[in-house]
Design an enzyme around this catalytic site. Structure first.
Site, PDB file in Angstrom:
ATOM      1  N   ASP A  23       0.814  -1.220   0.000  1.00 30.01           N
ATOM      2  CA  ASP A  23       0.000   0.000   0.000  1.00 30.01           C
ATOM      3  C   ASP A  23       0.848   1.271   0.000  1.00 30.01           C
ATOM      4  O   ASP A  23       0.476   2.281   0.587  1.00 30.01           O
ATOM      5  CB  ASP A  23      -0.975  -0.012   1.196  1.00 30.01           C
ATOM      6  CG  ASP A  23      -1.748  -1.316   1.222  1.00 30.01           C
ATOM      7  OD1 ASP A  23      -2.411  -1.612   0.222  1.00 30.01           O
ATOM      8  OD2 ASP A  23      -1.635  -2.057   2.226  1.00 30.01           O
ATOM      9  N   HIS A  53      -5.994  -2.237  -4.923  1.00 37.03           N
ATOM     10  CA  HIS A  53      -5.587  -0.889  -5.279  1.00 37.03           C
ATOM     11  C   HIS A  53      -6.842  -0.068  -5.525  1.00 37.03           C
ATOM     12  O   HIS A  53      -7.705  -0.473  -6.295  1.00 37.03           O
ATOM     13  CB  HIS A  53      -4.705  -0.933  -6.533  1.00 37.03           C
ATOM     14  CG  HIS A  53      -4.416   0.419  -7.069  1.00 37.03           C
ATOM     15  ND1 HIS A  53      -3.668   1.327  -6.361  1.00 37.03           N
ATOM     16  CD2 HIS A  53      -4.809   1.042  -8.199  1.00 37.03           C
ATOM     17  CE1 HIS A  53      -3.596   2.445  -7.063  1.00 37.03           C
ATOM     18  NE2 HIS A  53      -4.286   2.298  -8.175  1.00 37.03           N
ATOM     19  N   VAL A 260      -8.945  -4.231   0.370  1.00 35.66           N
ATOM     20  CA  VAL A 260      -9.611  -5.528   0.279  1.00 35.66           C
ATOM     21  C   VAL A 260     -10.393  -5.832   1.557  1.00 35.66           C
ATOM     22  O   VAL A 260     -11.556  -6.204   1.517  1.00 35.66           O
ATOM     23  CB  VAL A 260      -8.577  -6.662   0.013  1.00 35.66           C
ATOM     24  CG1 VAL A 260      -9.263  -8.019  -0.060  1.00 35.66           C
ATOM     25  CG2 VAL A 260      -7.802  -6.389  -1.269  1.00 35.66           C
ATOM     26  N   THR A 332       2.991  13.890  -4.309  1.00 41.07           N
ATOM     27  CA  THR A 332       2.625  15.004  -3.421  1.00 41.07           C
ATOM     28  C   THR A 332       1.124  15.085  -3.157  1.00 41.07           C
ATOM     29  O   THR A 332       0.648  16.075  -2.606  1.00 41.07           O
ATOM     30  CB  THR A 332       3.115  16.341  -4.032  1.00 41.07           C
ATOM     31  OG1 THR A 332       2.488  16.506  -5.319  1.00 41.07           O
ATOM     32  CG2 THR A 332       4.627  16.360  -4.195  1.00 41.07           C
TER      33      THR A 332
HETATM   34  P1  IMP Z   1      -2.492 -13.244   2.788  1.00 39.71           P
HETATM   35  O1  IMP Z   1      -1.548 -12.783   1.736  1.00 39.71           O
HETATM   36  O2  IMP Z   1      -3.926 -12.918   2.462  1.00 39.71           O
HETATM   37  O3  IMP Z   1      -2.284 -14.665   3.161  1.00 39.71           O
HETATM   38  O4  IMP Z   1      -2.171 -12.404   4.095  1.00 39.71           O
HETATM   39  C1  IMP Z   1      -0.945 -12.567   4.799  1.00 39.71           C
HETATM   40  C2  IMP Z   1      -0.459 -11.222   5.366  1.00 39.71           C
HETATM   41  O5  IMP Z   1      -0.104 -10.355   4.303  1.00 39.71           O
HETATM   42  C3  IMP Z   1      -1.512 -10.468   6.190  1.00 39.71           C
HETATM   43  O6  IMP Z   1      -0.836  -9.748   7.215  1.00 39.71           O
HETATM   44  C4  IMP Z   1      -2.091  -9.476   5.195  1.00 39.71           C
HETATM   45  O7  IMP Z   1      -2.638  -8.333   5.813  1.00 39.71           O
HETATM   46  C5  IMP Z   1      -0.850  -9.131   4.376  1.00 39.71           C
HETATM   47  N1  IMP Z   1      -1.198  -8.711   3.005  1.00 39.71           N
HETATM   48  C6  IMP Z   1      -1.539  -9.489   1.967  1.00 39.71           C
HETATM   49  N2  IMP Z   1      -1.771  -8.751   0.873  1.00 39.71           N
HETATM   50  C7  IMP Z   1      -1.543  -7.469   1.213  1.00 39.71           C
HETATM   51  C8  IMP Z   1      -1.574  -6.220   0.496  1.00 39.71           C
HETATM   52  O8  IMP Z   1      -1.864  -6.134  -0.680  1.00 39.71           O
HETATM   53  N3  IMP Z   1      -1.261  -5.099   1.196  1.00 39.71           N
HETATM   54  C9  IMP Z   1      -0.933  -5.149   2.504  1.00 39.71           C
HETATM   55  N4  IMP Z   1      -0.873  -6.292   3.220  1.00 39.71           N
HETATM   56  C10 IMP Z   1      -1.172  -7.436   2.578  1.00 39.71           C
HETATM   57 MG    MG Z   2      -3.134  -2.227  -1.455  1.00 39.40          MG
END
Ligand code: IMP
Ligand code: MG
Length: 346
Positions: A23, A53, A260, A332
């Site tokens: 992110d 996104h 998500v 910015t």
């Molecule tokens: P999983 O990928 O859904 O198995 O989640 C495993 C870890 O990765 C968790 O802490 C999620 O919050 C983090 N995570 C997975 N995808 C994202 C993303 O796109 N952005 C931020 N954290 C993510």
């Molecule tokens: Mg994201």
């Protein structure tokens, strides 16, 4: 296929990845670079639909999870590389929602997420509670893929119109001197190999993996742009060394929610040590910093380096010392035009 109108353009393949925990604003950076560099292909690596996104089109807000965030640039073919997991339901719904049916392609070898994977992800205390997974089925689907029991995209009739060999398409585009962007997802800190295991996602997220996801060999990559957030964030469980208290982030006026999961993101201060390590493993050639307007709100919307305040310039200078590479893109504000692009000064 779209061809660059600039005849002197040489083949270039750029990877864009997240340097912290996801992110970081990669989507905005991809959108800006795409409009400037006019790629013929924007192809996605990364885990699957767990990453999100947020895109604003007019008054409406969409969270894309399967369509590459570069879709906002209308001239590029959009692809999903063979390393990425595809959830056909999410994919088909997004394709209609953002209207990219005629220019999006999926590698036939992508692993497929089934309802059962989602049930196993959400139903597992280990994944959903201890790790704090996104509940999108990615972990169980990748595990079935490793066990070699999962279906592939080419086995799904609903995806038949979209199937291609992404590796071949991307390599041919590079042979033809076209510009290609390879879009990473998530961030370095949740890499299965290099992140804060076991509080990580189900695959590596570094630039080498994004190249491999798309079938592009390391010798063909020209640039790796690592995107860092001035104030990094993390969703889900796991260590976050520079995390600040909720009170402090409120004082700073920073509050974010996941695309998500809609979970509130944890907020931290700049982590120079992590930035350096992340830049090293990603093979960073240039860095992007997003959210500089949080470092100093007076920088909001700036489009020239000269408009930045001393506070912001000092922050960027420190970031460059930490990363060990030039910061060439400075975001910015949320709009695509709110960016300072110093790439031509390299
Ligand atoms: P999983 O990928 O859904 O198995 O989640 C495993 C870890 O990765 C968790 O802490 C999620 O919050 C983090 N995570 C997975 N995808 C994202 C993303 O796109 N952005 C931020 N954290 C993510
Ligand atoms: Mg994201």
């Amino acid at each position: 296929m779209y061809r660059s109108i600039l005849l002197d353009r040489t083949m270039s393949c750029t990877i864009i990845v997240g340097g912290f925990f996801g992110d970081e604003g990669k989507g905005k950076i991809v959108a800006h670079i795409a409009h400037q560099d006019r790629p013929s292909i924007i192809s996605r690596g990364g885990v699957g639909p767990n990453a999100g996104h947020t895109v604003r089109i007019g008054e409406k807000e969409y969270g894309v999870r399967m369509v590459p965030s570069g879709f906002v640039y209308p001239e590029a073919s959009l692809m999903i590389g063979s390393g990425v997991l595809v959830d056909p339901r999410v994919f088909l719904q997004e394709v209609e929602q953002v209207g990219v049916r005629d220019r999006i392609f999926v590698d036939g070898r992508c692993g497929v997420i089934e309802e059962d994977h989602i049930a196993r992800d959400k139903g597992s205390d280990h994944l959903s509670k201890k790790i704090g997974s996104t509940g999108t089925g990615c972990g169980p689907a990748n595990s079935d893929r490793v066990l070699r029991t999962s279906r592939q995209a080419k086995d799904v009739p609903e995806l038949a119109d979209f199937i291609t060999d992404v590796a071949e398409d991307v390599n041919c585009a590079l042979d033809d001197n076209e510009v290609v962007l390879l879009e990473g997802t998530q961030g370095f800190g949740i890499s299965l190999y290099f992140g804060t295991y076991p509080f990580v996602t189900s695959k590596d997220t570094s630039a080498s993996q994004i190249a491999a996801d798309n079938g592009v060999g390391p010798t063909r990559i020209d640039d790796v742009i690592v995107v860092f957030k001035a104030y990094p964030t993390r969703v889900g469980e796991g260590p976050f060394s520079t995390e600040m208290t909720m009170e402090r982030s409120h004082e700073l006026g920073i509050e974010e929610f996941g695309t998500v999961t809609h979970r509130q993101r944890r907020i931290g201060t700049w982590d120079g040590k992590m930035a350096r390590y992340s830049a090293m493993i990603n093979g960073c050639t240039q860095a992007a910093i997003t959210g500089i307007d949080r470092v100093d709100p007076a920088c909001f919307g700036a489009t020239e380096y000269g408009q930045l305040t001393k506070t912001a310039r000092d922050f960027i200078a420190q970031a460059e010392r930490d990363i060990g590479k030039p910061v060439t893109l400075i975001s910015t504000g949320p709009e695509m035009s709110q960016i300072i692009d110093l790439r031509s000064e390299l």
